[in-house]
Design a protein around this motif. Structure first.
Motif, PDB file in Angstrom:
ATOM      1  N   LEU A  17       0.736  -1.196  -0.237  1.00  0.00           N
ATOM      2  CA  LEU A  17       0.086   0.098   0.010  1.00  0.00           C
ATOM      3  C   LEU A  17       0.876   1.189   0.035  1.00  0.00           C
ATOM      4  O   LEU A  17       0.719   2.191  -0.688  1.00  0.00           O
ATOM      5  CB  LEU A  17      -0.873  -0.119   1.168  1.00  0.00           C
ATOM      6  N   ARG A  18       1.874   1.343   0.706  1.00  0.00           N
ATOM      7  CA  ARG A  18       2.667   2.505   0.847  1.00  0.00           C
ATOM      8  C   ARG A  18       3.427   2.676  -0.463  1.00  0.00           C
ATOM      9  O   ARG A  18       3.412   3.896  -0.963  1.00  0.00           O
ATOM     10  CB  ARG A  18       3.686   2.062   1.975  1.00  0.00           C
ATOM     11  N   MET A  19       3.944   1.734  -1.087  1.00  0.00           N
ATOM     12  CA  MET A  19       4.610   1.927  -2.206  1.00  0.00           C
ATOM     13  C   MET A  19       3.749   2.206  -3.411  1.00  0.00           C
ATOM     14  O   MET A  19       4.039   3.315  -4.098  1.00  0.00           O
ATOM     15  CB  MET A  19       5.541   0.513  -2.476  1.00  0.00           C
ATOM     16  N   CYS A  20       2.744   1.662  -3.358  1.00  0.00           N
ATOM     17  CA  CYS A  20       1.773   1.946  -4.313  1.00  0.00           C
ATOM     18  C   CYS A  20       1.248   3.465  -4.352  1.00  0.00           C
ATOM     19  O   CYS A  20       1.200   4.288  -5.317  1.00  0.00           O
ATOM     20  CB  CYS A  20       0.113   1.178  -4.025  1.00  0.00           C
ATOM     21  N   GLU A  37      -7.247  -9.485   0.853  1.00  0.00           N
ATOM     22  CA  GLU A  37      -8.134  -8.658   1.102  1.00  0.00           C
ATOM     23  C   GLU A  37      -7.734  -7.347   2.092  1.00  0.00           C
ATOM     24  O   GLU A  37      -8.161  -6.347   2.481  1.00  0.00           O
ATOM     25  CB  GLU A  37      -9.377  -9.139   1.863  1.00  0.00           C
ATOM     26  N   ARG A  38      -6.676  -7.629   2.760  1.00  0.00           N
ATOM     27  CA  ARG A  38      -5.996  -6.659   3.887  1.00  0.00           C
ATOM     28  C   ARG A  38      -5.817  -5.469   3.083  1.00  0.00           C
ATOM     29  O   ARG A  38      -5.394  -4.284   3.566  1.00  0.00           O
ATOM     30  CB  ARG A  38      -4.573  -7.366   4.348  1.00  0.00           C
ATOM     31  N   LEU A  39      -5.369  -5.558   1.671  1.00  0.00           N
ATOM     32  CA  LEU A  39      -4.935  -4.506   0.964  1.00  0.00           C
ATOM     33  C   LEU A  39      -6.218  -3.312   0.784  1.00  0.00           C
ATOM     34  O   LEU A  39      -5.853  -2.075   0.503  1.00  0.00           O
ATOM     35  CB  LEU A  39      -4.682  -4.718  -0.548  1.00  0.00           C
ATOM     36  N   GLY A  40      -7.368  -3.986   0.740  1.00  0.00           N
ATOM     37  CA  GLY A  40      -8.582  -2.832   0.863  1.00  0.00           C
ATOM     38  C   GLY A  40      -8.793  -2.219  -0.543  1.00  0.00           C
ATOM     39  O   GLY A  40      -7.944  -2.655  -1.543  1.00  0.00           O
ATOM     40  N   SER A  41      -9.641  -1.390  -0.361  1.00  0.00           N
ATOM     41  CA  SER A  41     -10.099  -0.597  -1.471  1.00  0.00           C
ATOM     42  C   SER A  41      -9.154   0.368  -2.308  1.00  0.00           C
ATOM     43  O   SER A  41      -9.214   0.923  -3.494  1.00  0.00           O
ATOM     44  CB  SER A  41     -11.573   0.086  -1.318  1.00  0.00           C
ATOM     45  N   THR A  44      -4.305   0.309  -5.716  1.00  0.00           N
ATOM     46  CA  THR A  44      -4.541   0.361  -7.122  1.00  0.00           C
ATOM     47  C   THR A  44      -3.646  -0.587  -7.998  1.00  0.00           C
ATOM     48  O   THR A  44      -3.761  -0.538  -9.073  1.00  0.00           O
ATOM     49  CB  THR A  44      -4.566   1.696  -7.708  1.00  0.00           C
ATOM     50  N   GLY A  45      -2.957  -1.446  -7.115  1.00  0.00           N
ATOM     51  CA  GLY A  45      -2.290  -2.425  -8.051  1.00  0.00           C
ATOM     52  C   GLY A  45      -2.967  -3.732  -8.396  1.00  0.00           C
ATOM     53  O   GLY A  45      -4.051  -3.728  -8.461  1.00  0.00           O
ATOM     54  N   LEU A  46      -2.043  -4.736  -8.766  1.00  0.00           N
ATOM     55  CA  LEU A  46      -2.498  -6.069  -9.096  1.00  0.00           C
ATOM     56  C   LEU A  46      -2.337  -7.042  -7.960  1.00  0.00           C
ATOM     57  O   LEU A  46      -1.392  -6.990  -7.401  1.00  0.00           O
ATOM     58  CB  LEU A  46      -1.748  -6.587 -10.491  1.00  0.00           C
TER      59      LEU A  46
END
Length: 211
Positions: A17-20, A37-41, A44-46
């Motif tokens: 998430l931080r790098m994104c 699912e930890r990545l959440g909405s 924006t990556g893959l």
């Protein structure tokens, strides 16, 4: 940077998430679909589901076009295998290996692996806090210097679970309890914080503390 994160636990997800958010192209692969699912909405990556040491899965996740790979699973052996595959088979220039066992970290470093050991970082910070030494340690990842420090828990976090604890300008990596036990956020996200706990904070160097 085109980054592949292998393993979507607490640390892997937050790293992705931080790098994104920093504008990098990030892909995440994990064998457990629910972990993604930890990545959440906000991510924006893959994302890809599959065995993180399977060559076909790694190719599908885009490893051949990556500038960097971060092996962040909960297994030291798997992380080392991912790192060796990335370096030896795909010639990835930047490979980071997360290692839980400090003894293994030293061994893996002898093989030229760039490692980060959350256990060692947490213990160093805890020792500094307990002995009233300067409670800040630094680590460099992907050219970014981060600091790990121990700080008193804000009153507002009393009764909050470790996994949901947050502070301005830093990431809560774990907790040093008043009975001298240490727990990492990835190990005990549901642990309730109580009065007397000290937070182990990960920050960009220079933010929230003086070097």
């Amino acid at each position: 940077m085109n980054l592949l994160v292998a393993g979507c636990g607490q640390v892997g997800a937050r790293l992705a998430l931080r790098m994104c958010r920093m504008g990098h192209d990030v892909s995440v692969v994990d064998r457990d679909e629910e972990s993604l699912e930890r990545l959440g909405s906000g991510f924006t990556g893959l994302t890809f589901v599959g065995n993180t040491i399977d060559l076909d899965v790694l190719r599908r996740a885009g490893i051949e076009g990556c500038d960097a790979v971060a092996a962040m699973t909960d297994s030291d052996n798997v992380n080392v295998m991912i790192s060796q595959i990335a370096r030896e088979m795909f010639s990835i220039p930047r490979v980071l290996t997360r290692v839980y066992d400090p003894d293994r970290e030293r061994i893996f470093a002898q093989f030229g692996l760039y490692t980060i050991c959350p256990t060692a970082l947490t213990v160093e910070s805890a020792v500094s806090a307990l002995t009233e030494q300067r409670a800040v340690r630094y680590v460099t990842m992907f050219g970014q210097t981060l600091s790990l420090s121990a700080a008193p828990m804000p009153d507002a976090l009393n009764g909050v679970t470790l996994g949901r604890a947050s502070v301005s300008g830093g990431l809560v990596a774990g907790v040093l309890h008043k009975n001298d036990t240490i727990e990492l956020c990835s190990e005990a996200p549901e642990r309730l914080l109580v009065e007397g706990d000290r937070l182990l904070l990960l920050r960009r160097a220079g933010e929230g503390e003086r070097r």
